[in-house]
Design a protein around this motif. Structure first.
Motif, PDB file in Angstrom:
ATOM      1  N   LEU A  66       0.868  -1.182   0.000  1.00 32.30           N
ATOM      2  CA  LEU A  66       0.000   0.000   0.000  1.00 32.30           C
ATOM      3  C   LEU A  66       0.907   1.236   0.000  1.00 32.30           C
ATOM      4  CD1 LEU A  66      -2.485  -1.256   2.750  1.00 32.30           C
ATOM      5  CD2 LEU A  66      -2.910  -1.233   0.274  1.00 32.30           C
ATOM      6  N   PRO A  67       1.587   1.479  -1.128  1.00 34.02           N
ATOM      7  CA  PRO A  67       2.696   2.442  -1.125  1.00 34.02           C
ATOM      8  C   PRO A  67       2.299   3.906  -1.238  1.00 34.02           C
ATOM      9  CG  PRO A  67       2.474   1.459  -3.295  1.00 34.02           C
ATOM     10  CD  PRO A  67       1.468   0.777  -2.414  1.00 34.02           C
ATOM     11  N   VAL A  68       1.045   4.208  -1.540  1.00 33.74           N
ATOM     12  CA  VAL A  68       0.649   5.605  -1.733  1.00 33.74           C
ATOM     13  C   VAL A  68       0.460   6.267  -0.371  1.00 33.74           C
ATOM     14  CG1 VAL A  68      -1.112   7.152  -2.660  1.00 33.74           C
ATOM     15  CG2 VAL A  68      -0.388   5.147  -3.980  1.00 33.74           C
ATOM     16  N   THR A  69       1.324   7.215  -0.051  1.00 36.49           N
ATOM     17  CA  THR A  69       1.301   7.849   1.270  1.00 36.49           C
ATOM     18  C   THR A  69       0.697   9.249   1.253  1.00 36.49           C
ATOM     19  OG1 THR A  69       3.558   8.653   0.971  1.00 36.49           O
ATOM     20  CG2 THR A  69       3.289   6.521   2.065  1.00 36.49           C
ATOM     21  N   ALA A  70       0.328   9.743   0.066  1.00 36.84           N
ATOM     22  CA  ALA A  70      -0.328  11.050  -0.041  1.00 36.84           C
ATOM     23  C   ALA A  70      -1.269  11.021  -1.233  1.00 36.84           C
ATOM     24  CB  ALA A  70       0.695  12.168  -0.204  1.00 36.84           C
ATOM     25  N   ILE A  71      -2.440  11.625  -1.069  1.00 38.11           N
ATOM     26  CA  ILE A  71      -3.413  11.687  -2.161  1.00 38.11           C
ATOM     27  C   ILE A  71      -3.802  13.142  -2.404  1.00 38.11           C
ATOM     28  CG2 ILE A  71      -4.306   9.365  -1.766  1.00 38.11           C
ATOM     29  CD1 ILE A  71      -6.749  10.650  -0.380  1.00 38.11           C
TER      30      ILE A  71
END
Length: 201
Positions: A137-142
């Motif tokens: 789950l590598p997405v740390t900012a959206i």
């Protein structure tokens, strides 16, 4: 319908749907009923119980950012508080984010103008708590492409997750596998203390 098809409909149809009133709109029905039903079906093999909700907005107003969420009722049944797993739909691009997120409204009420900073700092520490999920789950900012207290709060409240473009939504097997990983992270956060973090000195 499938989960991927439901998500794709929301991504593709929401910008135009917002030019009409939400009352009785077919896409509002998909967000409130069709997409939650598909998410419940996808969750069925993964245990439970879960509360599943979709929100196109309230009353006569479409949301700036529609969402489809699952809640562990032992943690929360609302996107306003606690933490939960949610699909959020950015306004500025054809994509959807799968986000393990913190409740936004409760933070706004407690911290006011500092809520964004609080949520980002908390999210960074929670990512440390979930370091074993960083690769999956590598997405740390959206980014959600909408100004305003709630969209900006959702961005700040994100802990970790994934982003899908339209092509990726055709891969139903991947969506189900990623959902299982996201749910595992949700359960791990619950087992490891949830949002309760040691006081920093």
């Amino acid at each position: 319908m499938s989960l991927g098809y439901a998500l794709r409909r929301i991504v593709e149809e929401y910008p135009l749907a917002r030019t009409d009133p939400p009352a009785g709109h077919p896409l509002a029905h998909v967000i409130r009923k069709g997409a939650p039903d598909e998410l419940r079906r996808a969750l069925a093999p993964l245990g439970g119980p879960f509360v599943v909700k979709g929100s196109p907005g309230r009353g006569s107003h479409w949301a700036a950012v529609p969402w489809l969420a699952l809640f562990d009722p032992a943690v929360t049944t609302s996107a306003t508080r606690g933490y939960y797993l949610v699909y959020v739909f950015p306004a500025h691009r054809e994509a959807v984010h799968l986000s393990l997120a913190q409740g936004t409204v409760a933070a706004i009420r407690e911290y006011g103008p500092r809520s964004g900073d609080h949520l980002r700092e908390s999210g960074a520490r929670l990512r440390e708590r979930l370091a074993d999920f960083a690769a999956d789950l590598p997405v740390t900012a959206i980014t959600l492409g909408s100004a305003g207290e709630l969209p900006e709060g959702y961005e700040a409240a994100h802990i970790l997750g994934l982003t899908y473009d339209l092509a990726a939504l055709a891969d139903e097997r991947r969506l189900h596998a990623d959902l299982a990983i996201g749910l595992a992270a949700y359960r791990a956060l619950k087992a490891r203390g949830g949002l309760d973090l040691p006081t920093q000195r």
